[in-house]
Design a protein around this motif. Structure first.
Motif, PDB file in Angstrom:
ATOM      1  N   GLY A 130       3.977 -21.571   6.953  1.00  0.00           N
ATOM      2  CA  GLY A 130       3.880 -20.031   6.751  1.00  0.00           C
ATOM      3  C   GLY A 130       4.851 -19.562   7.710  1.00  0.00           C
ATOM      4  N   SER A 131       5.290 -18.430   7.178  1.00  0.00           N
ATOM      5  CA  SER A 131       6.930 -17.449   7.981  1.00  0.00           C
ATOM      6  C   SER A 131       8.108 -18.524   8.179  1.00  0.00           C
ATOM      7  CB  SER A 131       6.070 -17.138   9.088  1.00  0.00           C
ATOM      8  OG  SER A 131       4.992 -16.670   9.482  1.00  0.00           O
ATOM      9  N   VAL A 132       7.587 -19.938   8.142  1.00  0.00           N
ATOM     10  CA  VAL A 132       8.933 -20.187   8.099  1.00  0.00           C
ATOM     11  C   VAL A 132       8.632 -21.827   7.483  1.00  0.00           C
ATOM     12  CG1 VAL A 132       9.836 -19.134  10.607  1.00  0.00           C
ATOM     13  CG2 VAL A 132       8.503 -21.882  10.725  1.00  0.00           C
ATOM     14  N   THR A 136       5.800 -11.869  -4.519  1.00  0.00           N
ATOM     15  CA  THR A 136       4.892 -10.634  -3.203  1.00  0.00           C
ATOM     16  C   THR A 136       6.061  -9.599  -2.813  1.00  0.00           C
ATOM     17  OG1 THR A 136       4.648 -12.158  -1.606  1.00  0.00           O
ATOM     18  CG2 THR A 136       3.538 -12.770  -3.629  1.00  0.00           C
ATOM     19  N   HIS A 137       7.057 -10.584  -2.359  1.00  0.00           N
ATOM     20  CA  HIS A 137       7.324  -9.684  -0.892  1.00  0.00           C
ATOM     21  C   HIS A 137       8.609  -9.997  -0.945  1.00  0.00           C
ATOM     22  CE1 HIS A 137       5.695 -11.620   1.305  1.00  0.00           C
ATOM     23  NE2 HIS A 137       5.887 -11.290   2.668  1.00  0.00           N
ATOM     24  N   LEU A 138      10.014  -9.194   0.080  1.00  0.00           N
ATOM     25  CA  LEU A 138      10.971  -9.584   0.343  1.00  0.00           C
ATOM     26  C   LEU A 138      11.257 -10.462   1.992  1.00  0.00           C
ATOM     27  CD1 LEU A 138      12.941  -7.241  -2.064  1.00  0.00           C
ATOM     28  CD2 LEU A 138      12.381  -9.572  -2.334  1.00  0.00           C
ATOM     29  N   ALA A 194      12.176 -12.920   4.330  1.00  0.00           N
ATOM     30  CA  ALA A 194      12.975 -14.058   4.071  1.00  0.00           C
ATOM     31  C   ALA A 194      11.949 -15.584   3.313  1.00  0.00           C
ATOM     32  CB  ALA A 194      13.899 -14.938   5.322  1.00  0.00           C
ATOM     33  N   ASP A 195      10.815 -15.510   3.888  1.00  0.00           N
ATOM     34  CA  ASP A 195      10.310 -17.096   3.935  1.00  0.00           C
ATOM     35  C   ASP A 195       9.301 -16.839   2.211  1.00  0.00           C
ATOM     36  OD1 ASP A 195       8.251 -15.333   4.971  1.00  0.00           O
ATOM     37  OD2 ASP A 195       6.901 -16.353   5.083  1.00  0.00           O
ATOM     38  N   HIS A 196       9.839 -15.843   1.771  1.00  0.00           N
ATOM     39  CA  HIS A 196       9.361 -15.579   0.714  1.00  0.00           C
ATOM     40  C   HIS A 196       9.914 -15.570  -0.717  1.00  0.00           C
ATOM     41  CE1 HIS A 196       5.028 -15.729   1.288  1.00  0.00           C
ATOM     42  NE2 HIS A 196       5.584 -15.080   2.639  1.00  0.00           N
ATOM     43  N   CYS A 197      11.144 -15.554  -0.022  1.00  0.00           N
ATOM     44  CA  CYS A 197      12.477 -15.072  -1.896  1.00  0.00           C
ATOM     45  C   CYS A 197      13.244 -16.035  -1.219  1.00  0.00           C
ATOM     46  CB  CYS A 197      12.448 -14.255  -1.854  1.00  0.00           C
ATOM     47  SG  CYS A 197      13.624 -13.068  -0.330  1.00  0.00           S
ATOM     48  N   GLY A 203      -0.348 -13.177  -1.157  1.00  0.00           N
ATOM     49  CA  GLY A 203       0.669 -12.865  -0.082  1.00  0.00           C
ATOM     50  C   GLY A 203       0.552 -13.321   1.487  1.00  0.00           C
ATOM     51  N   ASP A 204       0.597 -11.984   1.985  1.00  0.00           N
ATOM     52  CA  ASP A 204       0.621 -11.690   3.540  1.00  0.00           C
ATOM     53  C   ASP A 204       0.375 -10.495   3.253  1.00  0.00           C
ATOM     54  OD1 ASP A 204       2.744 -14.309   3.380  1.00  0.00           O
ATOM     55  OD2 ASP A 204       4.327 -13.100   4.502  1.00  0.00           O
ATOM     56  N   THR A 205      -0.612 -10.582   3.822  1.00  0.00           N
ATOM     57  CA  THR A 205      -1.089  -9.467   4.280  1.00  0.00           C
ATOM     58  C   THR A 205      -2.816  -9.557   5.477  1.00  0.00           C
ATOM     59  OG1 THR A 205      -2.950  -7.993   3.828  1.00  0.00           O
ATOM     60  CG2 THR A 205      -3.441  -9.796   2.821  1.00  0.00           C
ATOM     61  N   THR A 239      -3.324 -20.855   2.646  1.00  0.00           N
ATOM     62  CA  THR A 239      -2.269 -21.675   2.779  1.00  0.00           C
ATOM     63  C   THR A 239      -1.418 -20.452   4.408  1.00  0.00           C
ATOM     64  OG1 THR A 239      -0.255 -21.986   1.316  1.00  0.00           O
ATOM     65  CG2 THR A 239      -1.555 -20.083   0.545  1.00  0.00           C
ATOM     66  N   HIS A 240      -0.272 -20.590   4.381  1.00  0.00           N
ATOM     67  CA  HIS A 240       0.889 -20.122   4.954  1.00  0.00           C
ATOM     68  C   HIS A 240       0.467 -20.148   6.224  1.00  0.00           C
ATOM     69  CE1 HIS A 240       2.856 -16.765   6.373  1.00  0.00           C
ATOM     70  NE2 HIS A 240       3.648 -16.824   5.402  1.00  0.00           N
ATOM     71  N   ILE A 241       0.228 -21.226   6.616  1.00  0.00           N
ATOM     72  CA  ILE A 241       0.116 -21.659   7.967  1.00  0.00           C
ATOM     73  C   ILE A 241       0.917 -22.396   8.764  1.00  0.00           C
ATOM     74  CG2 ILE A 241      -1.528 -23.413   9.780  1.00  0.00           C
ATOM     75  CD1 ILE A 241      -3.205 -23.543   7.665  1.00  0.00           C
TER      76      ILE A 241
END
Ligand SMILES: [Zn+2]
Ligand SMILES: [Zn+2]
Length: 252
Positions: free
Chosen positions: A10-12, A58-60, A62-65, A162-164, A218-220
């Motif tokens: 998650g995040s990084v 899902t979105h832009l 940095a950790d997703h694209c 995604g992230d929410t 996920t995304h932990i």
């Protein structure tokens, strides 16, 4: 339909996983990748030829694209370059943001449309891709962000949040899904900001309210306790709960 975890940190990026990226495969369907965060291109090479995939963002954040500039290099400079362009779905600014990340100078811009067929999500408008249908729904996260509901030819349903942050939209998105792949970025502490991420408690509440068949967390992030997030989710949701790791594959 099958989903393989390319990255779930998650995040990084983390010590044991790239950032967000998930390979989805289904009969009669080219491989597709949900999100393309740092490290995903390398993990992808263990499973399929990166030149063959379509990408859905899902979105832009940095950790997703931010491994997409690498995919541009792969497609442009591979000794046996692919023919045609790769399909790339994302939020409104996808071509601009990826093109800026791939530029060579501060005032430069890389026009990625030679390599990518860039298309923009329209909320609730289904995208038919081979044998699956993907439907994006806006979720509760600072930039333009979507959760995605994927239905295969047999009617099996995979939902990726995604992230929410917590919202009714993500519950409706997940309604009756066979597998819910839900972000769970932090524990349910009182000082969490609103409208960014789900806690383990909230991911479990979404799964319970939506009546899903299975919850994959996920995304932990590396700084969050996986055990605490899992325990929180299990307190809220009676079905199967598992926190995914990089390289795992699940049948939906
Ligand atoms: Zn993220
Ligand atoms: Zn994000």
């Amino acid at each position: 339909m099958r989903i393989t975890v390319l990255g779930c940190s998650g995040s990084v990026s983390g010590p044991d996983s790239p950032a967000s990226g998930y390979l989805v495969s289904a009969p009669g369907t080219a491989p597709l990748v949900l999100d393309f965060g740092p490290g995903v291109l390398g993990a992808l090479q263990r499973h399929v030829d990166p030149a063959e995939v379509a990408v859905f963002l899902t979105h832009l954040h940095a950790d997703h694209c931010l491994d997409l500039p690498g995919l541009l290099v792969w497609r442009r400079y591979h000794p046996a370059p692919p023919t045609g362009r790769a399909l790339l779905y994302g939020p409104s600014d996808t071509a601009t943001r990826v093109g800026t990340a791939s530029a060579e100078a501060a005032d430069d811009f890389d026009d990625i449309t030679d390599t990518m067929d860039v298309r923009t999500w329209t909320e609730h408008e289904p995208v038919v891709f081979g044998g699956v249908t993907l439907t994006p729904v806006r979720v509760n996260h600072p930039p333009e962000s979507y959760g995605v509901r994927i239905v295969d030819a047999d009617g099996r349903v995979l939902v990726y949040t995604g992230d929410t942050g917590m919202c009714d939209a993500v519950v409706e998105l997940a309604r009756g899904a066979d597998v819910l792949l839900s972000e769970a970025s932090w524990t349910h502490s009182p000082d969490r900001p609103e409208g960014i991420h789900l806690s383990g408690t909230e991911a479990g509440q979404v799964a319970a309210r939506a009546g899903v068949g299975q919850l994959l967390l996920t995304h932990i992030p590396p700084w969050t306790s996986r055990e605490d997030v899992i325990a929180e989710a299990k307190e809220q949701y009676a079905g199967p709960v598992h926190a995914v790791t990089a390289g795992e594959t699940f049948t939906v």
